[in-house]
Design an enzyme around this catalytic site. Structure first.
Site, PDB file in Angstrom:
ATOM      1  N   HIS A 247       0.789  -1.230   0.000  1.00  8.31           N
ATOM      2  CA  HIS A 247       0.000   0.000   0.000  1.00  8.31           C
ATOM      3  C   HIS A 247       0.824   1.285   0.000  1.00  8.31           C
ATOM      4  O   HIS A 247       0.241   2.371  -0.056  1.00  8.31           O
ATOM      5  CB  HIS A 247      -0.985   0.002   1.173  1.00  8.31           C
ATOM      6  CG  HIS A 247      -0.331   0.057   2.530  1.00  8.31           C
ATOM      7  ND1 HIS A 247      -0.975   0.561   3.633  1.00  8.31           N
ATOM      8  CD2 HIS A 247       0.899  -0.322   2.964  1.00  8.31           C
ATOM      9  CE1 HIS A 247      -0.197   0.476   4.690  1.00  8.31           C
ATOM     10  NE2 HIS A 247       0.948  -0.053   4.306  1.00  8.31           N
ATOM     11  N   HIS A 248       2.152   1.201   0.035  1.00  9.73           N
ATOM     12  CA  HIS A 248       2.978   2.414  -0.063  1.00  9.73           C
ATOM     13  C   HIS A 248       3.384   2.727  -1.503  1.00  9.73           C
ATOM     14  O   HIS A 248       3.967   3.776  -1.751  1.00  9.73           O
ATOM     15  CB  HIS A 248       4.242   2.275   0.787  1.00  9.73           C
ATOM     16  CG  HIS A 248       3.983   2.181   2.255  1.00  9.73           C
ATOM     17  ND1 HIS A 248       3.174   3.074   2.921  1.00  9.73           N
ATOM     18  CD2 HIS A 248       4.418   1.284   3.196  1.00  9.73           C
ATOM     19  CE1 HIS A 248       3.112   2.735   4.206  1.00  9.73           C
ATOM     20  NE2 HIS A 248       3.849   1.659   4.389  1.00  9.73           N
ATOM     21  N   CYS A 249       3.084   1.828  -2.410  1.00 14.04           N
ATOM     22  CA  CYS A 249       3.484   2.027  -3.804  1.00 14.04           C
ATOM     23  C   CYS A 249       2.338   2.635  -4.597  1.00 14.04           C
ATOM     24  O   CYS A 249       1.207   2.150  -4.556  1.00 14.04           O
ATOM     25  CB  CYS A 249       3.902   0.697  -4.432  1.00 14.04           C
ATOM     26  SG  CYS A 249       4.568   0.892  -6.094  1.00 14.04           S
ATOM     27  N   GLN A 288      -0.024   4.532   7.170  1.00 14.69           N
ATOM     28  CA  GLN A 288      -0.894   5.165   6.184  1.00 14.69           C
ATOM     29  C   GLN A 288      -0.682   4.545   4.803  1.00 14.69           C
ATOM     30  O   GLN A 288       0.444   4.335   4.366  1.00 14.69           O
ATOM     31  CB  GLN A 288      -0.600   6.669   6.115  1.00 14.69           C
ATOM     32  CG  GLN A 288      -1.387   7.435   5.066  1.00 14.69           C
ATOM     33  CD  GLN A 288      -0.807   8.811   4.793  1.00 14.69           C
ATOM     34  OE1 GLN A 288       0.102   9.261   5.496  1.00 14.69           O
ATOM     35  NE2 GLN A 288      -1.303   9.482   3.773  1.00 14.69           N
ATOM     36  N   ASN A 290      -0.437   5.417   1.681  1.00 14.88           N
ATOM     37  CA  ASN A 290      -0.292   6.581   0.801  1.00 14.88           C
ATOM     38  C   ASN A 290      -0.216   6.243  -0.680  1.00 14.88           C
ATOM     39  O   ASN A 290      -0.489   7.101  -1.524  1.00 14.88           O
ATOM     40  CB  ASN A 290       0.946   7.394   1.211  1.00 14.88           C
ATOM     41  CG  ASN A 290       2.231   6.587   1.125  1.00 14.88           C
ATOM     42  OD1 ASN A 290       2.274   5.415   1.495  1.00 14.88           O
ATOM     43  ND2 ASN A 290       3.293   7.206   0.659  1.00 14.88           N
TER      44      ASN A 290
END
Length: 486
Positions: A247-249, A288, A290
């Protein structure tokens, strides 16, 4: 004697007096000269008068002409601007249409949507998910072998076997370009870029073909698994990818051990095929999300993001927060009761605001107590209850919502035990099922050695190590790592 008309007359003073004929001749000559001069003067005056109106006309008409021409110039300029804007809009629409056509073509050519047998669980896993190369994986706190441990524990409990599990295909470059930019994919061909994304500096020293094979290929397999799991969730009502959750990519940038935007890709595939119109992302990883927030920032009408995360740790992406529809920021060391109340109340409110066609559940376990990066204090039983609650919410809506679960982050050696215990709990409580797979399993094992029903009085299953999570450890080192994140 001379004639009187021609004679000269002399006065007494000696002056010569012209005769009458001479006087008449002189008079005519003078008259002609005067007439000639008057005619010339009149001609000059007439020319002057003719020139004067022309000059006056030029003088008088010139300002008017300028005043009339200037607005024309402005109107022409405005018209040109409007035409240019229209051309740009047409070009943009044309580019968008071309991109849309390219994406659709890539999806149609993709082989990631495998045909699945009825006796196979909608649970995705490959032994090649796991990352191992010369001990480099130990340089990051992430357990890069946890996916294999989860599968082994589920297999040990006779829930599934090799014949009932689904092995995904690796996402190709064309598959990845459904969401990613060519520039970003090209960057991954440099080992130093991958070292930054995985946060393992020595990776920069490796030849890129080794990085591709040992580091990125497992992540591409997990990405292919998430894309397939989303499709199966729409067909079966639920699916679980034992990996994924990067989920950070985003489409343009990786980070935090996330090299591919698998959540974005999974939804893009469904959207472009017309399978769904609206989606919800529930992100309960401690960090988060992001990456997907940046990707869907302009699509909030079709993608609703509910993110519950520790506000004090990585990535602290203020810009990406604009993509969150419902933001729940928690503080250090929040415990079970307060956390569960926040998740339940906000999930119910979100589902009342927005009716998705699919729910993508990013079920990170870095919120577990003792995690060096998440810095929260959720117990193992709390994680299991949390996952059960989310599946119940999806099932109990007036129209049940297909749900796909990805496992995301978690930085302790007992994370695999807790993930496996949670999946077993979902199975034993009937929140996930596959009768054909269970029947196939029973035939393989003979008399059933598995126990689907939860024993009387036992709230949730436990695994050998899940209860060994550190309790109440709030030392300086842990809070220090949690503050500075990944």
């Amino acid at each position: 004697m001379a004639e009187s008309g021609d004679s000269l007359l002399k006065t007494t003073d000696g002056e010569v007096v012209l005769t009458e004929g001479e006087r008449n001749g002189n008079r005519e000559s003078k008259h002609c000269e005067d007439t000639s001069m008057e005619a010339e003067s009149e001609h000059q005056n007439k020319d002057a008068e003719e020139r004067l109106p022309e000059n006056q006309s030029e003088t008088e008409q010139s300002p008017v002409t300028v005043q009339e021409e200037r607005p024309v110039e402005r109107r022409t300029s405005e018209s040109d601007d409007m035409e240019e804007e229209e051309r740009e809009e047409e070009e943009t629409e044309q580019d968008t249409a071309e991109q849309f056509a390219q994406i659709k073509e890539r999806i149609q050519k993709s082989k990631l949507y495998l045909d699945v047998e009825p006796h196979q669980w909608p649970i995705i896993y490959s032994p090649d998910y796991n990352i191992s190369f010369l001990g480099f994986e130990k340089l990051h706190p992430f357990d890069s072998g946890k996916w294999g441990k989860v599968y082994s524990l589920l297999k040990k409990e006779c829930m599934l076997c090799d014949e009932t599990i689904i092995c995904p295909l690796e996402a190709t470059e064309d598959d990845l370009l459904v969401a990613h930019t060519k520039k970003y994919i090209s960057r991954l061909k440099w080992s130093i870029s991958v070292a930054g994304i995985t946060e393992v500096p020595p990776v920069a020293l490796l030849p890129n073909y080794i990085v591709q094979k040992k580091v990125l290929r497992p992540l591409r397999l997990q990405t292919g698994g998430s894309i397939l799991a989303a499709k199966l969730a729409m067909e079966r009502g639920w699916a679980i990818n034992i990996g994924g959750g990067f989920h950070h990519c985003s489409s343009k940038q990786g980070g935090g051990f996330c090299a591919y935007a698998d959540i974005t890709l999974a939804l893009r595939f469904l959207f472009h095929q017309g399978t769904i119109q609206k989606a919800m992302i529930l992100d309960l990883d401690a960090h988060q999300g992001n990456g997907h927030e940046r990707d869907f920032m302009q699509d909030k009408e079709s993608v609703y993001i509910l993110d519950v995360y520790n506000r004090h740790i990585y990535p602290r992406d203020g810009f990406a927060k604009r993509g969150i529809s419902r933001k729940v920021e928690v503080n250090y060391f929040i415990a079970d009761e307060q956390y569960m109340t926040l998740v339940a109340s906000n999930l119910e409110a979100a589902l009342n605001e927005f009716e998705p066609d699919i729910l993508v559940y990013n079920a990170g376990t870095d919120s577990l107590e003792g995690d060096p990066l998440g810095a929260l204090s959720i117990s193992p039983q709390g994680i299991i209850r949390r996952d059960m609650m989310v599946f119940e919410f999806a099932r109990d809506r007036p129209k049940p919502i297909p749900i796909v679960m990805v496992t995301s982050g978690g930085y302790q050696r007992n994370n695999a035990d807790i993930i496996a215990a949670s999946i077993l709990n979902l199975w034993r409580r009937g929140l996930i099922s596959c009768p054909e797979a269970e029947e196939f399993q029973a035939k393989q094992d003979g008399p059933s050695t598995s126990s689907r029903q939860t024993p009387e009085g036992e709230e949730t299953p436990s695994t050998s190590n899940s209860e060994s999570a550190p309790q109440g450890n709030r030392g300086f080192f842990r809070s220090f790592l949690g503050f500075f994140g990944k």
